[in-house]
Design a protein around this motif. Structure first.
Motif, PDB file in Angstrom:
ATOM      1  N   CYS A  83       0.819  -1.223   0.000  1.00 27.17           N
ATOM      2  CA  CYS A  83       0.000   0.000   0.000  1.00 27.17           C
ATOM      3  C   CYS A  83       0.847   1.266   0.000  1.00 27.17           C
ATOM      4  N   GLY A  84       2.060   1.184   0.579  1.00 30.71           N
ATOM      5  CA  GLY A  84       2.934   2.357   0.606  1.00 30.71           C
ATOM      6  C   GLY A  84       2.562   3.386   1.667  1.00 30.71           C
ATOM      7  N   GLU A  85       1.502   3.124   2.420  1.00 32.24           N
ATOM      8  CA  GLU A  85       0.999   4.137   3.353  1.00 32.24           C
ATOM      9  C   GLU A  85       0.919   3.680   4.799  1.00 32.24           C
ATOM     10  N   CYS A  86       0.918   2.359   5.037  1.00 31.98           N
ATOM     11  CA  CYS A  86       0.775   1.872   6.422  1.00 31.98           C
ATOM     12  C   CYS A  86       2.105   2.057   7.167  1.00 31.98           C
ATOM     13  N   CYS A  89       4.922  -0.213   5.774  1.00 38.13           N
ATOM     14  CA  CYS A  89       5.439   0.280   4.495  1.00 38.13           C
ATOM     15  C   CYS A  89       6.326   1.503   4.714  1.00 38.13           C
ATOM     16  N   CYS A  97       3.239  -5.518   5.076  1.00 40.47           N
ATOM     17  CA  CYS A  97       2.022  -4.752   4.782  1.00 40.47           C
ATOM     18  C   CYS A  97       0.806  -5.680   4.782  1.00 40.47           C
TER      19      CYS A  97
HETATM   20 ZN   LIG Z   1       1.396  -1.064   3.592  1.00 37.91          ZN
END
Ligand SMILES: [Zn+2]
Ligand SMILES: [Zn+2]
Length: 329
Positions: A83-86, A89, A97
């Motif tokens: 996701c790149g956002e949690c 990540c 993730c």
């Molecule tokens: Zn993530």
């Protein structure tokens, strides 16, 4: 385009498929080389509920971008989409993730002439390279991540200890190769397929043994890498590891059976599960292969993608000597 499609358990077919549909941010990659993973084989046998047919499998891939970001470049594909956002990540632990997805599982895979992938998952190969060797970057990243986790908790540097690797598929052999790269001089690899054992022995990377005929030393190894992950290999790992040692559990063979928790407790054994790799592990693996740090990597069995179903049949029958089959469209 043509693709190798998993249709039903024990059935995979090379047939015409619609061109991949791209999502926003995707690049279109023309496949040059794609490896058959143990997990693809599990799916083929109908043992992986996460991979639902009809599905194009395959996630160990090198190719050239023909549309989108990095167009014209040779790339190795990190197949793990996160996701790149949690928090994980953001902390670089992309493999943890909770929203992770894998091509060839949650999205169409790379046993095809072309496939789509988010551009951020592409690792460019600066000066180009041998696509068959570069397709080993994915399993190499798995092994590198496992070695790195052991290095972090080991009582002494790996260069001063000894290691046992169980399983001579690509991940097992790459563990041995990477342990050697870390300076570990005493590595034993255990594998039951006699033909494969010979191929591994010829690399000169490690000592090889066949557990059906040879004894595995008890209470002996600083680190054990289980690249099979079945009840029997877990028991072997616990027997073989020395007090204070570490077991790295990589394979996803089965989840049943008992473990000698008494020895693990009384001998302070560390047991670590590991899954895939971080984005940085993946990039390091690509660069190490491109530089030749992991050796000639000439132990792969190269075949046409069109012959993929035959390759799966032979793998099930245990007829494949090489630790890795790489398919080429
Ligand atoms: Zn993530
Ligand atoms: Zn894989």
């Amino acid at each position: 385009m043509k693709a190798l499609v998993y249709i039903a358990p024990n059935s995979i077919e090379f047939r015409p498929e619609p061109s991949p549909s791209l999502l926003p941010g995707d690049s279109l990659v023309k496949v040059e080389a794609v490896g058959i993973c143990g997990s693809d084989l599990h799916a083929y046998l109908g043992h992986d509920s996460r991979r639902v047919p009809p599905l194009i499998l395959g996630h160990e891939v090198c190719g050239t971008v023909i549309e989108g970001s990095s167009k014209g470049k040779q790339v190795v594909v990190n197949p793990l989409i996160t996701c790149g956002e949690c928090n994980d990540c953001l902390n670089g632990l992309t493999n943890l993730c909770l929203d992770r997805k894998l091509i060839g599982m949650n999205r169409p895979g790379a046993f095809a002439e072309q496939f789509g992938i988010p551009a951020k998952n592409l690792v460019e190969v600066p000066n180009g390279g041998n696509s068959v060797k570069l397709a080993l970057a994915e399993p190499a990243a798995v092994s590198l991540h496992a070695v790195r986790l052991v290095e972090r908790i080991a009582m002494r540097p790996l260069s001063e200890g000894n290691a046992l690797v169980i399983g001579g598929g690509a991940v097992g052999l790459l563990c041995a190769i990477i342990l050697r790269d870390y300076g570990c001089k005493s590595i034993v690899l255990s594998e039951t397929n006699e033909q494969r054992l010979k191929v591994i022995e010829s690399t000169g990377v490690c000592e090889v043994i066949n557990p059906t005929t040879d004894n595995i030393a008890k209470n002996h190894f600083d680190a054990v890498f289980d690249a099979v992950g079945i009840s029997l290999t877990r028991q072997t790992s616990i027997r073989a590891v020395k007090p204070g040692g570490a077991i790295m559990h990589i394979g996803l063979g089965d989840a049943s059976g008992e473990m000698d928790v008494r020895k693990m407790t009384l001998s302070e054994i560390t047991f670590i599960g590991t899954y895939t790799y971080t984005a940085l592990d993946f990039r390091v693996a690509v660069h190490k292969i491109a530089k030749g740090d992991y050796g000639a990597l000439d132990w792969v069995d190269e075949r046409p993608l069109a012959d993929g179903s035959q390759a799966f049949r032979e793998l099930v029958q245990g007829k494949v000597a090489s630790p890795k089959i790489i398919l080429r469209p």
